[in-house]
Design an enzyme around this catalytic site. Structure first.
Site, PDB file in Angstrom:
ATOM      1  N   GLU A 397       0.820  -1.224   0.000  1.00 19.00           N
ATOM      2  CA  GLU A 397       0.000   0.000   0.000  1.00 19.00           C
ATOM      3  C   GLU A 397       0.849   1.267   0.000  1.00 19.00           C
ATOM      4  O   GLU A 397       0.554   2.211  -0.728  1.00 19.00           O
ATOM      5  CB  GLU A 397      -0.967   0.005   1.197  1.00 19.00           C
ATOM      6  CG  GLU A 397      -2.211  -0.856   1.015  1.00 19.00           C
ATOM      7  CD  GLU A 397      -1.975  -2.341   1.246  1.00 19.00           C
ATOM      8  OE1 GLU A 397      -0.851  -2.709   1.651  1.00 19.00           O
ATOM      9  OE2 GLU A 397      -2.905  -3.138   1.030  1.00 19.00           O
ATOM     10  N   HIS A 464     -12.311  -5.033   8.361  1.00 21.37           N
ATOM     11  CA  HIS A 464     -12.920  -4.913   7.027  1.00 21.37           C
ATOM     12  C   HIS A 464     -14.203  -4.098   7.103  1.00 21.37           C
ATOM     13  O   HIS A 464     -15.067  -4.225   6.232  1.00 21.37           O
ATOM     14  CB  HIS A 464     -13.257  -6.296   6.438  1.00 21.37           C
ATOM     15  CG  HIS A 464     -12.059  -7.079   6.005  1.00 21.37           C
ATOM     16  ND1 HIS A 464     -11.229  -7.720   6.892  1.00 21.37           N
ATOM     17  CD2 HIS A 464     -11.544  -7.328   4.783  1.00 21.37           C
ATOM     18  CE1 HIS A 464     -10.263  -8.335   6.218  1.00 21.37           C
ATOM     19  NE2 HIS A 464     -10.435  -8.109   4.939  1.00 21.37           N
TER      20      HIS A 464
END
Ligand code: TPP
Length: 658
Positions: A397, A464
């Site tokens: 990322e 999540h």
């Protein structure tokens, strides 16, 4: 010291020498100024000049270099006027950052130099992005990026080398191994023999070079740069050298053994090369003193210019105006018919139409190519736009956000898909420190959109399900968009991509397949900073965004007697305060509903703004309704208890009854 000068023109030898002398003389002058209290801090590169100068002279001027805090020679070899450098170090207006950042923390497109941010590692990934742009434009250019051996311990180093290798990017990774990272010796920094050994692990060529030998540096880098221009690929260089002074001048060198200092003093790159040139008849004593005198005169003249420049007069308007790049919003309306589509389809369609509109736009993310992304938003994109523009990324990322920054530096827009908004924490540093601050610091905007699939209600647990917009609304320099409807999502995504500033685009996963709307099939844009008033009523103002808007609508559908203004903010940065104030002044009561946990969320700021601006109009305390102050739990029952949804109705009724 041995110098291999075959095939090197005498003029080049003298230029290398002159550049090293210039760097050394500036350094020596800075040490004097520091002692006189005329400058505040200095990171000396004395003894390491051959690396910065050798690398810079081996590259073409159009090729980007990303130097570190000891690489003065990069700046001087690119012939930046010295008074601009001095003004930069003194925080004067004619420097490169209008006094907003110090030392070498700036970039300049005029000289193709992109300076570091303090965090050391992020520029390695930025170099990947610049190199990717060169590759996409088939420019046959290399990009050189520097790091110290200390910086190689950061995750950014690993990610940047990995991405560069997987994508075969034309980057020269230049590690200056100078023995110490601040006070930490190499044996406490890493545990392999040579940093160059790591090249094997990344599937990358690597070379160990004597960093104190200007000819070795120059010739090896030149040879590799020529090869890489024809056959793009990354190369790892480990330049062995030594830091002859403290980390910065105030910190000293007490911890460095004296014999080590003495050993490396004998390898001084400037003194040895000067001796060599004289021995071989390339340089006479008169020429040497002539060169030094000219440079000394240049330094003194330019220092006078910088010292004579007045200190900056602070101006709030100027400071605020430079946080974002000016963006002239272009309103485009769709001429075609509308179709009833889902939230997710609207995003996919908007993205696709932006790809068609911006011929160079690149999308990057994990599993987004053939697989279509975990939510299938980019399904079919590879077939239409090809693998160069729809790029599967390694799980890196940080590096990918940095690549987005590098692409922006090279004039290419990008969209980065975070697989889940939660994972942005693994790329947090470049978002809040690089993308957010670059325009303010030195006028370089980060033309990057981060797509952030977020939100709870789908029993996906603590990692999540977060809605983490507040991590970013806090940071000046970022724009934050958070649509609740398909129509808004499509139009706002188009604007996010047109806007040259970094935009975090939140997409609530719970809305992806549950919310439908009539959406124009053609490309259109919607402006930032304009909330939408979904319902009107005189009794109370409800302010929300994302899934919260739908929760509020449910409550209003159930309680039809409630007369409420329902405001969907649509963008959180910029925030449409006017619509909020107008409504609250009308209703006298305000309730803010946010899915995020309460403390430090945007509801708190909106509440404070209402109190500051509408106090005389209020008939009740402003109410915030938010999720519990816990991480978001997995089990359905726990998640339902956590979320603000089921608490909203009671809070609203209580406020109305106040
Ligand atoms: C993320 C981060 N951690 C710590 C620091 C503090 N710091 C600045 S420079 C430095 C040492 C860097 O060593 P190295 O990369 O070897 O470069 P050198 O200074 O030796 O040239 C440290 C620890 C920082 N700037 N950024």
């Amino acid at each position: 010291m041995q110098y291999d000068i075959k095939n090197i023109e005498p003029a080049t030898l003298l230029k290398l020498y002159r550049n090293m002398i210039k760097s050394r003389l500036i350094e020596e002058k800075m040490l004097i100024l520091l002692r006189q209290g005329k400058i505040s801090k200095w990171f000396s590169g004395i003894g390491q000049e051959a690396i910065a100068i050798g690398v810079t002279m081996a590259l073409n001027k159009e090729e980007y270099i990303l130097p570190m805090h000891r690489n003065l020679g990069v700046f001087t070899s690119r012939e930046i006027p010295l008074h601009k450098l001095f003004a930069q170090w003194q925080g004067k207006a004619s420097g490169f950052t209008k006094g907003r950042d110090r030392s070498f923390h700036f970039g300049t497109q005029d000289y193709n130099i992109i300076g570091m941010i303090s965090h050391l590692g992020p520029q390695l990934g930025v170099a990947d992005g610049i190199a990717l742009a060169s590759k996409l434009k088939t420019e046959q250019k290399v990009t050189a990026v520097f790091t110290g051996e200390g910086g190689t311990s950061e995750g950014d180093f690993h990610e940047a080398l990995n991405v560069a290798s997987v994508w075969r990017l034309p980057v020269l990774f230049c590690v200056e191994n100078n023995g110490y990272g601040l006070s930490t010796p190499t044996n406490e920094q890493y545990n392999c023999k040579n940093i160059a050994d790591r090249g094997l692990g990344y599937g990358m060529e690597s070379y160990i070079v004597d960093g104190n030998n200007i000819m070795e540096v120059y010739s090896k880098v030149k040879e590799l740069a020529e090869s890489i221009r024809k056959d793009p690929r990354p190369v790892l260089f480990e330049f062995k050298t030594f830091r002859m002074r403290g980390h910065e001048e105030a910190s000293g060198t007490k911890y460095v053994p004296k014999d080590l200092m003495d050993l490396w003093a004998k390898k001084d790159p400037v003194v040895n090369f000067e001796l060599f040139l004289k021995e071989r008849g390339f340089l006479t004593d008169e020429e040497e003193s002539g060169i030094k005198q000219n440079i000394t005169n240049e330094i003194n003249t330019h220092l006078t210019l910088a010292f004579e420049e007045e200190d900056i007069t602070p101006d709030e308007i100027i400071e605020l105006n430079d946080v974002y790049k000016h963006f002239e919003y272009e309103s485009i309306t769709s001429l075609k018919e509308s179709k009833n589509i889902r939230f997710i389809d609207a995003i996919s369609e908007g993205l696709k139409q932006s790809m068609e509109r911006h011929a160079a736009l690149v999308i990057m993310g994990q599993d987004i190519a053939e697989y279509g992304g975990v939510f299938k938003i980019t399904e079919g994109f590879v077939e239409q736009f090809g693998k160069e523009r729809i790029r599967n990324t390694p799980i890196c990322e940080s590096a990918i956000v940095e690549v987005g920054m590098g692409l922006a530096i090279a004039g290419i827009k990008s969209v980065v898909e975070m697989q889940f908004a939660d994972f942005v924490s693994s790329g947090f540093n470049p978002v809040v420190n690089y993308l957010a601050k670059s325009h303010y610091r030195w006028g370089q905007s980060a033309d990057v959109v981060l797509r952030m699939p977020c939100g709870g209600g789908v029993a996906a647990g603590p990692f999540h399900s977060q809605t983490n917009e507040a991590w970013f609304t806090k940071t000046p320099g970022l724009k934050v968009v958070y649509p609740a409807f398909p129509y808004d999502a499509k139009g706002l995504l188009a604007t996010a991509i047109n806007d040259p500033n970094p935009v975090l685009f939140f997409e609530h996963k719970g809305l992806y397949r549950s919310i439908r709307q009539e959406v124009p099939s053609d490309y259109y844009t919607l402006p930032f900073g304009k909330a939408s008033l979904i319902k009107t009523g005189a009794e109370v103002t409800i302010i929300s965004y994302g899934a919260g808007v739908h929760w509020a609508m449910e409550v209003l559908e159930k309680n039809t007697s409630i007369q409420a203004d329902l405001i969907d903010l649509r963008t959180l940065q910029p925030l449409d305060t006017q619509t909020i104030y107008d409504s609250v002044k009308k209703t006298g009561k305000a309730i803010i509903l946010q899915e995020d946990s309460l403390f430090g969320g945007i509801a708190s700021d909106i509440s404070a703004l209402i109190v500051e601006h509408c106090f005389e109009h209020l008939d009740a305390p402003v109410k915030r309704v938010a999720s519990m102050e816990t991480p978001i739990p997995f089990a359905k029952q726990l998640e339902a208890q956590y979320l603000a949804k089921d608490r909203f109705e009671a809070a609203l009724l209580a406020l109305i009854a106040y």
